[in-house]
Design a protein around this motif. Sequence first.
Motif, PDB file in Angstrom:
ATOM      1  N   PRO A  35       0.801  -1.231   0.000  1.00  0.00           N
ATOM      2  CA  PRO A  35       0.000   0.000   0.000  1.00  0.00           C
ATOM      3  C   PRO A  35       0.832   1.278   0.000  1.00  0.00           C
ATOM      4  CG  PRO A  35      -0.844  -1.543   1.627  1.00  0.00           C
ATOM      5  CD  PRO A  35       0.448  -2.113   1.103  1.00  0.00           C
ATOM      6  N   ALA A  36       2.067   1.208   0.443  1.00  0.00           N
ATOM      7  CA  ALA A  36       2.914   2.400   0.455  1.00  0.00           C
ATOM      8  C   ALA A  36       3.336   2.805  -0.959  1.00  0.00           C
ATOM      9  CB  ALA A  36       4.148   2.150   1.312  1.00  0.00           C
ATOM     10  N   HIS A  37       3.398   1.854  -1.884  1.00  0.00           N
ATOM     11  CA  HIS A  37       3.875   2.129  -3.240  1.00  0.00           C
ATOM     12  C   HIS A  37       2.845   1.850  -4.335  1.00  0.00           C
ATOM     13  CE1 HIS A  37       7.788   2.570  -1.432  1.00  0.00           C
ATOM     14  NE2 HIS A  37       7.714   1.341  -0.929  1.00  0.00           N
ATOM     15  N   ASP A  38       1.849   1.036  -4.036  1.00  0.00           N
ATOM     16  CA  ASP A  38       0.864   0.625  -5.027  1.00  0.00           C
ATOM     17  C   ASP A  38      -0.426   1.418  -4.827  1.00  0.00           C
ATOM     18  OD1 ASP A  38      -0.731  -0.656  -6.867  1.00  0.00           O
ATOM     19  OD2 ASP A  38      -0.496  -2.653  -6.011  1.00  0.00           O
ATOM     20  N   PRO A  39      -0.896   2.164  -5.851  1.00  0.00           N
ATOM     21  CA  PRO A  39      -2.131   2.939  -5.679  1.00  0.00           C
ATOM     22  C   PRO A  39      -3.383   2.065  -5.580  1.00  0.00           C
ATOM     23  CG  PRO A  39      -1.325   3.142  -7.923  1.00  0.00           C
ATOM     24  CD  PRO A  39      -0.285   2.391  -7.165  1.00  0.00           C
ATOM     25  N   HIS A  40      -3.297   0.795  -6.035  1.00  0.00           N
ATOM     26  CA  HIS A  40      -4.454  -0.104  -6.001  1.00  0.00           C
ATOM     27  C   HIS A  40      -4.059  -1.464  -5.418  1.00  0.00           C
ATOM     28  CE1 HIS A  40      -6.458   2.818  -8.519  1.00  0.00           C
ATOM     29  NE2 HIS A  40      -5.459   2.753  -9.373  1.00  0.00           N
ATOM     30  N   PRO A  41      -3.654  -1.524  -4.167  1.00  0.00           N
ATOM     31  CA  PRO A  41      -3.260  -2.821  -3.616  1.00  0.00           C
ATOM     32  C   PRO A  41      -4.465  -3.760  -3.517  1.00  0.00           C
ATOM     33  CG  PRO A  41      -3.393  -1.211  -1.864  1.00  0.00           C
ATOM     34  CD  PRO A  41      -3.594  -0.476  -3.162  1.00  0.00           C
ATOM     35  N   GLY A  42      -4.288  -4.986  -3.942  1.00  0.00           N
ATOM     36  CA  GLY A  42      -5.364  -5.971  -3.874  1.00  0.00           C
ATOM     37  C   GLY A  42      -6.307  -5.965  -5.054  1.00  0.00           C
ATOM     38  N   LEU A  43      -6.130  -5.058  -6.016  1.00  0.00           N
ATOM     39  CA  LEU A  43      -7.023  -5.010  -7.172  1.00  0.00           C
ATOM     40  C   LEU A  43      -6.933  -6.294  -7.995  1.00  0.00           C
ATOM     41  CD1 LEU A  43      -8.980  -3.480  -9.035  1.00  0.00           C
ATOM     42  CD2 LEU A  43      -6.982  -2.578 -10.220  1.00  0.00           C
ATOM     43  N   TYR A  44      -5.734  -6.773  -8.229  1.00  0.00           N
ATOM     44  CA  TYR A  44      -5.550  -8.005  -9.010  1.00  0.00           C
ATOM     45  C   TYR A  44      -6.220  -9.186  -8.308  1.00  0.00           C
ATOM     46  CZ  TYR A  44      -3.186 -11.811 -11.470  1.00  0.00           C
ATOM     47  OH  TYR A  44      -2.912 -12.940 -12.198  1.00  0.00           O
ATOM     48  N   LYS A  45      -6.026  -9.287  -7.019  1.00  0.00           N
ATOM     49  CA  LYS A  45      -6.594 -10.394  -6.250  1.00  0.00           C
ATOM     50  C   LYS A  45      -8.122 -10.350  -6.257  1.00  0.00           C
ATOM     51  CE  LYS A  45      -6.054 -12.715  -1.861  1.00  0.00           C
ATOM     52  NZ  LYS A  45      -5.165 -12.879  -0.749  1.00  0.00           N
ATOM     53  N   ALA A  46      -8.708  -9.170  -6.251  1.00  0.00           N
ATOM     54  CA  ALA A  46     -10.165  -9.012  -6.210  1.00  0.00           C
ATOM     55  C   ALA A  46     -10.830  -9.072  -7.577  1.00  0.00           C
ATOM     56  CB  ALA A  46     -10.509  -7.688  -5.537  1.00  0.00           C
ATOM     57  N   SER A  47     -10.055  -9.223  -8.645  1.00  0.00           N
ATOM     58  CA  SER A  47     -10.609  -9.140  -9.995  1.00  0.00           C
ATOM     59  C   SER A  47     -10.793 -10.490 -10.684  1.00  0.00           C
ATOM     60  CB  SER A  47      -9.707  -8.252 -10.859  1.00  0.00           C
ATOM     61  OG  SER A  47      -9.668  -6.948 -10.345  1.00  0.00           O
ATOM     62  N   TRP A  48     -10.835 -11.586  -9.950  1.00  0.00           N
ATOM     63  CA  TRP A  48     -11.045 -12.908 -10.550  1.00  0.00           C
ATOM     64  C   TRP A  48     -12.533 -13.168 -10.739  1.00  0.00           C
ATOM     65  CZ3 TRP A  48      -7.274 -15.335 -12.802  1.00  0.00           C
ATOM     66  CH2 TRP A  48      -5.969 -15.107 -12.396  1.00  0.00           C
ATOM     67  N   HIS A  49     -12.906 -13.736 -11.897  1.00  0.00           N
ATOM     68  CA  HIS A  49     -14.301 -14.028 -12.233  1.00  0.00           C
ATOM     69  C   HIS A  49     -14.401 -15.378 -12.929  1.00  0.00           C
ATOM     70  CE1 HIS A  49     -15.316  -9.878 -11.315  1.00  0.00           C
ATOM     71  NE2 HIS A  49     -14.263  -9.522 -12.027  1.00  0.00           N
TER      72      HIS A  49
END
Length: 109
Positions: A45-59
């Motif tokens: 979170p200190a360097h990534d503007p969207h932490p966890g976006l990849y993990k939350a984007s599975w469908h």
Amino acid sequence: MPAKFRMSRRGVGQLLKSPMVEAEMLRRAHVIKGVAESISPVGDPAHDPHPGLYKASWHVTSTRRGGRRRDRATATVYNTAPHGGIVEVGTERIPGRHVLLRAAAIGGR
């Protein structure tokens, strides 16, 4: 006397498009999705503007008209994150994580 078996091509085609085969493909896809979510990288979170976006984007999606000839049930696991392709295969500077490939190998049974 040995039993005889006569295959019906039309019957096999109906089986491949049946709701029960689609349900099994969907079950396997959800297992793969669960594994993919569990091994997905999460940015700092200190360097990534969207932490966890990849993990939350599975469908997961499924259809009974899948395959090359649209003659069988299929299920698809995919990621909608804008950087999903880069995480999966990498670039010349960033090695790929192969999250979906590893998830399919682990959970695709």
